[in-house]
Design a protein around this motif. Structure first.
Motif, PDB file in Angstrom:
ATOM      1  N   GLU A 323      56.881  77.010 -19.873  1.00  0.00           N
ATOM      2  CA  GLU A 323      58.198  76.761 -19.278  1.00  0.00           C
ATOM      3  C   GLU A 323      58.758  78.006 -18.595  1.00  0.00           C
ATOM      4  O   GLU A 323      59.401  77.911 -17.546  1.00  0.00           O
ATOM      5  N   ARG A 324      58.512  79.187 -19.186  1.00  0.00           N
ATOM      6  CA  ARG A 324      59.165  80.417 -18.714  1.00  0.00           C
ATOM      7  C   ARG A 324      58.348  81.195 -17.694  1.00  0.00           C
ATOM      8  O   ARG A 324      58.924  81.962 -16.904  1.00  0.00           O
ATOM      9  N   GLU A 325      57.051  81.065 -17.737  1.00  0.00           N
ATOM     10  CA  GLU A 325      56.186  81.906 -16.926  1.00  0.00           C
ATOM     11  C   GLU A 325      55.355  81.036 -15.967  1.00  0.00           C
ATOM     12  O   GLU A 325      55.125  79.854 -16.239  1.00  0.00           O
ATOM     13  N   PRO A 326      54.901  81.620 -14.870  1.00  0.00           N
ATOM     14  CA  PRO A 326      54.293  80.805 -13.789  1.00  0.00           C
ATOM     15  C   PRO A 326      52.825  80.453 -14.050  1.00  0.00           C
ATOM     16  O   PRO A 326      51.948  80.747 -13.229  1.00  0.00           O
ATOM     17  N   ARG A 327      52.561  79.775 -15.158  1.00  0.00           N
ATOM     18  CA  ARG A 327      51.170  79.532 -15.521  1.00  0.00           C
ATOM     19  C   ARG A 327      50.439  78.659 -14.494  1.00  0.00           C
ATOM     20  O   ARG A 327      49.299  78.932 -14.138  1.00  0.00           O
ATOM     21  N   LEU A 328      51.077  77.602 -14.045  1.00  0.00           N
ATOM     22  CA  LEU A 328      50.379  76.709 -13.115  1.00  0.00           C
ATOM     23  C   LEU A 328      50.172  77.388 -11.760  1.00  0.00           C
ATOM     24  O   LEU A 328      49.153  77.146 -11.092  1.00  0.00           O
ATOM     25  N   GLN A 329      51.088  78.265 -11.375  1.00  0.00           N
ATOM     26  CA  GLN A 329      50.874  79.052 -10.161  1.00  0.00           C
ATOM     27  C   GLN A 329      49.718  80.016 -10.352  1.00  0.00           C
ATOM     28  O   GLN A 329      48.938  80.275  -9.417  1.00  0.00           O
ATOM     29  N   GLN A 330      49.578  80.550 -11.564  1.00  0.00           N
ATOM     30  CA  GLN A 330      48.454  81.444 -11.843  1.00  0.00           C
ATOM     31  C   GLN A 330      47.127  80.688 -11.780  1.00  0.00           C
ATOM     32  O   GLN A 330      46.118  81.219 -11.303  1.00  0.00           O
ATOM     33  N   VAL A 331      47.128  79.451 -12.264  1.00  0.00           N
ATOM     34  CA  VAL A 331      45.922  78.636 -12.145  1.00  0.00           C
ATOM     35  C   VAL A 331      45.585  78.412 -10.668  1.00  0.00           C
ATOM     36  O   VAL A 331      44.415  78.485 -10.261  1.00  0.00           O
ATOM     37  N   ALA A 332      46.600  78.154  -9.858  1.00  0.00           N
ATOM     38  CA  ALA A 332      46.369  77.972  -8.424  1.00  0.00           C
ATOM     39  C   ALA A 332      45.778  79.239  -7.807  1.00  0.00           C
ATOM     40  O   ALA A 332      44.906  79.163  -6.917  1.00  0.00           O
ATOM     41  N   ALA A 333      46.223  80.405  -8.268  1.00  0.00           N
ATOM     42  CA  ALA A 333      45.680  81.665  -7.753  1.00  0.00           C
ATOM     43  C   ALA A 333      44.225  81.840  -8.165  1.00  0.00           C
ATOM     44  O   ALA A 333      43.397  82.343  -7.387  1.00  0.00           O
ATOM     45  N   ILE A 334      43.883  81.440  -9.390  1.00  0.00           N
ATOM     46  CA  ILE A 334      42.487  81.494  -9.829  1.00  0.00           C
ATOM     47  C   ILE A 334      41.635  80.560  -8.979  1.00  0.00           C
ATOM     48  O   ILE A 334      40.533  80.918  -8.535  1.00  0.00           O
ATOM     49  N   GLU A 335      42.144  79.355  -8.734  1.00  0.00           N
ATOM     50  CA  GLU A 335      41.409  78.404  -7.907  1.00  0.00           C
ATOM     51  C   GLU A 335      41.176  78.977  -6.506  1.00  0.00           C
ATOM     52  O   GLU A 335      40.081  78.838  -5.937  1.00  0.00           O
ATOM     53  N   ALA A 336      42.189  79.645  -5.966  1.00  0.00           N
ATOM     54  CA  ALA A 336      42.037  80.256  -4.642  1.00  0.00           C
ATOM     55  C   ALA A 336      40.987  81.367  -4.682  1.00  0.00           C
ATOM     56  O   ALA A 336      40.219  81.539  -3.720  1.00  0.00           O
ATOM     57  N   GLY A 337      40.946  82.120  -5.792  1.00  0.00           N
ATOM     58  CA  GLY A 337      39.920  83.142  -5.936  1.00  0.00           C
ATOM     59  C   GLY A 337      38.527  82.556  -5.981  1.00  0.00           C
ATOM     60  O   GLY A 337      37.582  83.078  -5.365  1.00  0.00           O
ATOM     61  N   PHE A 338      38.371  81.449  -6.702  1.00  0.00           N
ATOM     62  CA  PHE A 338      37.076  80.767  -6.718  1.00  0.00           C
ATOM     63  C   PHE A 338      36.704  80.287  -5.318  1.00  0.00           C
ATOM     64  O   PHE A 338      35.552  80.428  -4.879  1.00  0.00           O
ATOM     65  N   GLU A 339      37.668  79.703  -4.619  1.00  0.00           N
ATOM     66  CA  GLU A 339      37.394  79.170  -3.285  1.00  0.00           C
ATOM     67  C   GLU A 339      36.948  80.277  -2.328  1.00  0.00           C
ATOM     68  O   GLU A 339      36.087  80.064  -1.462  1.00  0.00           O
ATOM     69  N   ARG A 340      37.485  81.468  -2.519  1.00  0.00           N
ATOM     70  CA  ARG A 340      37.158  82.582  -1.627  1.00  0.00           C
ATOM     71  C   ARG A 340      35.823  83.238  -1.973  1.00  0.00           C
ATOM     72  O   ARG A 340      35.063  83.622  -1.085  1.00  0.00           O
ATOM     73  N   LEU A 341      35.511  83.363  -3.278  1.00  0.00           N
ATOM     74  CA  LEU A 341      34.386  84.191  -3.693  1.00  0.00           C
ATOM     75  C   LEU A 341      33.166  83.415  -4.184  1.00  0.00           C
ATOM     76  O   LEU A 341      32.035  83.882  -4.026  1.00  0.00           O
ATOM     77  N   LEU A 342      33.377  82.252  -4.791  1.00  0.00           N
ATOM     78  CA  LEU A 342      32.235  81.534  -5.367  1.00  0.00           C
ATOM     79  C   LEU A 342      31.225  81.022  -4.346  1.00  0.00           C
ATOM     80  O   LEU A 342      30.031  80.953  -4.658  1.00  0.00           O
ATOM     81  N   PRO A 343      31.641  80.626  -3.140  1.00  0.00           N
ATOM     82  CA  PRO A 343      30.634  80.118  -2.195  1.00  0.00           C
ATOM     83  C   PRO A 343      29.483  81.081  -1.923  1.00  0.00           C
ATOM     84  O   PRO A 343      28.400  80.646  -1.511  1.00  0.00           O
ATOM     85  N   ALA A 344      29.680  82.377  -2.163  1.00  0.00           N
ATOM     86  CA  ALA A 344      28.592  83.343  -1.970  1.00  0.00           C
ATOM     87  C   ALA A 344      27.406  83.060  -2.878  1.00  0.00           C
ATOM     88  O   ALA A 344      26.291  83.537  -2.615  1.00  0.00           O
ATOM     89  N   ALA A 345      27.629  82.275  -3.939  1.00  0.00           N
ATOM     90  CA  ALA A 345      26.532  81.949  -4.860  1.00  0.00           C
ATOM     91  C   ALA A 345      25.555  80.956  -4.273  1.00  0.00           C
ATOM     92  O   ALA A 345      24.446  80.797  -4.803  1.00  0.00           O
ATOM     93  N   ARG A 346      25.915  80.303  -3.184  1.00  0.00           N
ATOM     94  CA  ARG A 346      25.071  79.220  -2.674  1.00  0.00           C
ATOM     95  C   ARG A 346      23.715  79.706  -2.165  1.00  0.00           C
ATOM     96  O   ARG A 346      22.777  78.915  -2.085  1.00  0.00           O
ATOM     97  N   ASP A 347      23.618  80.983  -1.815  1.00  0.00           N
ATOM     98  CA  ASP A 347      22.325  81.470  -1.339  1.00  0.00           C
ATOM     99  C   ASP A 347      21.549  82.220  -2.418  1.00  0.00           C
ATOM    100  O   ASP A 347      20.529  82.847  -2.131  1.00  0.00           O
ATOM    101  N   ILE A 348      22.000  82.139  -3.674  1.00  0.00           N
ATOM    102  CA  ILE A 348      21.249  82.730  -4.781  1.00  0.00           C
ATOM    103  C   ILE A 348      20.048  81.842  -5.088  1.00  0.00           C
ATOM    104  O   ILE A 348      20.201  80.608  -5.186  1.00  0.00           O
ATOM    105  N   PRO A 349      18.862  82.401  -5.251  1.00  0.00           N
ATOM    106  CA  PRO A 349      17.698  81.568  -5.580  1.00  0.00           C
ATOM    107  C   PRO A 349      17.933  80.748  -6.846  1.00  0.00           C
ATOM    108  O   PRO A 349      18.464  81.254  -7.836  1.00  0.00           O
ATOM    109  N   GLY A 350      17.550  79.483  -6.793  1.00  0.00           N
ATOM    110  CA  GLY A 350      17.674  78.609  -7.959  1.00  0.00           C
ATOM    111  C   GLY A 350      18.990  77.882  -8.087  1.00  0.00           C
ATOM    112  O   GLY A 350      19.135  76.999  -8.938  1.00  0.00           O
TER     113      GLY A 350
END
Length: 427
Positions: A323-350
């Protein structure tokens, strides 16, 4: 004679999901703070999985710690049989207000598996109390996981899950493919009709099948399940033990999908990763089937530590933080971090798939041979990530800052790339 083992602690301590004879020694932990785990040898690890998805506010959050300390000075524990206390009453009311629709009746227990068993028990007795016999089976889905107790094992994936060894000892349930399109939804509905007089309810993990492989599905699938269950009067159970309390960007996956189940189970992040607590939250329709002048219609279930005051105090403090702290906004920031950085894994072998939703990031591999070596490599690089089967996943505390999140993701990908280069060379 003592049992020979690679891990000296295993002379007495039996560890989870582990072949004790061959397992490497566990890492001794001396403290944890925020998103970091401190080991006895002085090393610090960024926690990438929130201690099995529980520590949503980070370790030792002062508000939760103080709430638990204050409750311990008053009543550490009191039975709920014939007695009650403010932390449980208040928590039940707050959960009822947060849960979707008319999920207003909260039954507490100590663990997620038990909360699913209670939901199953409620569903079976829901029919018995209405004078309907024979409805004792559940429809569950391949790829699903609902716990390690006997009843919950029976609704886990029977083939790819970890419980195939117990097949002959478990209740026989109706295991279906998760519907994903119009044709498979029609097959699901036909399955419900084919077993019309046997089914007590349908149980599923909403939007993400967790320990079965971090498999995602669309909200429309849950909406179709709700429609099919409504047409047949079947209770629909959502196992929100992993997805509940913000992990997907809303407080519950049910809300994100716009679907209200008849029973919702919660645990894990309920107390912010401090004390054991779980609950099965039932709708008015389910509860009313037990509201009777007949004592035999009561739900005869009562875990000894249900509604433990200290655990309820922790859970109330955890809800304060949402209720007091921006937890759901923090989750959105984590999701944005995944969206920005995780796609680099697509060219990893396997690698066969990369996906993310909310504060869950997944790299799916063809296989993970020599898994212990990969786990050790993550630790050597300063992160705590614990892959399973063919899945490398990240589920950090919501309070992780941008620098630590970037370090966690980039380190996980760098370690995976080096390791995969050794095991999938030439692919």
């Amino acid at each position: 004679m003592k049992t020979a083992t690679r891990d000296p602690a295993a002379q007495h301590l039996w560890r989870p999901y582990t072949q004790m004879k061959s397992t490497p020694p566990a890492l001794p932990v001396v403290s944890a703070e925020g998103v970091r785990i401190k080991l006895a040898d002085g090393r610090e690890l960024i926690d990438g999985i929130s201690s099995w998805w529980t520590v949503c506010h980070g370790y030792r959050n002062p508000h939760i710690v103080e709430a638990v300390k204050a409750q311990l000075d008053l009543v550490p524990h009191i039975m709920l049989g014939g007695l009650t206390h403010d932390p449980a009453e208040r928590l039940a009311a707050r959960l009822a207000a947060l849960a979707p629709g008319d999920l207003n009746h909260v039954f507490f227990c100590e663990s997620g598996s038990v909360s699913v068993e209670i939901a199953m028990k409620m569903s079976i007795q829901f029919w018995i109390n209405q004078g309907v016999a024979g409805r004792t089976k559940f429809v569950a889905f391949r790829g699903g996981y609902h716990g390690d107790t006997l009843a919950t094992m029976s609704v886990c994936d029977p083939d790819e899950g970890m419980h195939a060894l117990f097949g002959g000892s478990l209740a026989h349930q109706i295991i279906a493919d998760l519907p994903v399109d119009a044709a498979s939804i029609a097959q699901f509905e036909a399955l419900l009709d084919a077993h019309a007089g046997q089914i007590a309810g349908v149980v599923t993990e909403p939007l993400v099948q967790g320990a079965g492989g971090m498999k995602f599905h669309a909200p429309e699938i849950l909406q179709a399940m709700r429609t099919a269950c409504d047409a047949r009067g079947l209770p629909l159970i959502f196992d929100e033990i992993m997805t509940g309390f913000g992990r997907l960007g809303t407080m519950f996956a049910a809300g994100k999908a716009g679907v209200t189940p008849d029973i919702m189970t919660v645990s894990k992040a309920l107390t912010g990763g401090t004390l054991p607590l779980a609950a099965a939250i039932a709708s008015k329709k389910i509860f009313n089937a037990f509201w009777s002048d007949d004592p035999a219609a009561a739900l005869m279930h009562g875990p000894t530590y249900m509604g433990n005051p200290a655990a309820c105090a922790a859970a109330n403090a955890s809800l304060d933080l949402f209720e007091r702290e921006p937890r759901l906004q923090q989750v959105a920031a984590i999701e944005a971090g995944f969206e920005r950085l995780l796609p680099a894994a697509r060219d990893i072998p396997g690698v066969v798939d990369v996906r993310w939703q909310g504060a869950i990031g997944v790299v799916e591999m063809q296989a993970l041979p020599e898994l212990d070596s990969l786990k050790a490599a993550f630790v050597e690089s300063g992160i705590w990530v614990r892959p399973f089967n063919n899945i490398i996943y990240l589920m950090p505390p919501f309070t992780i800052d941008a620098t630590d999140l970037e370090t966690l993701i980039n380190t996980a990908l760098a370690v995976t790339r080096r390791w995969a280069g050794q095991h999938f060379a030439g692919q």
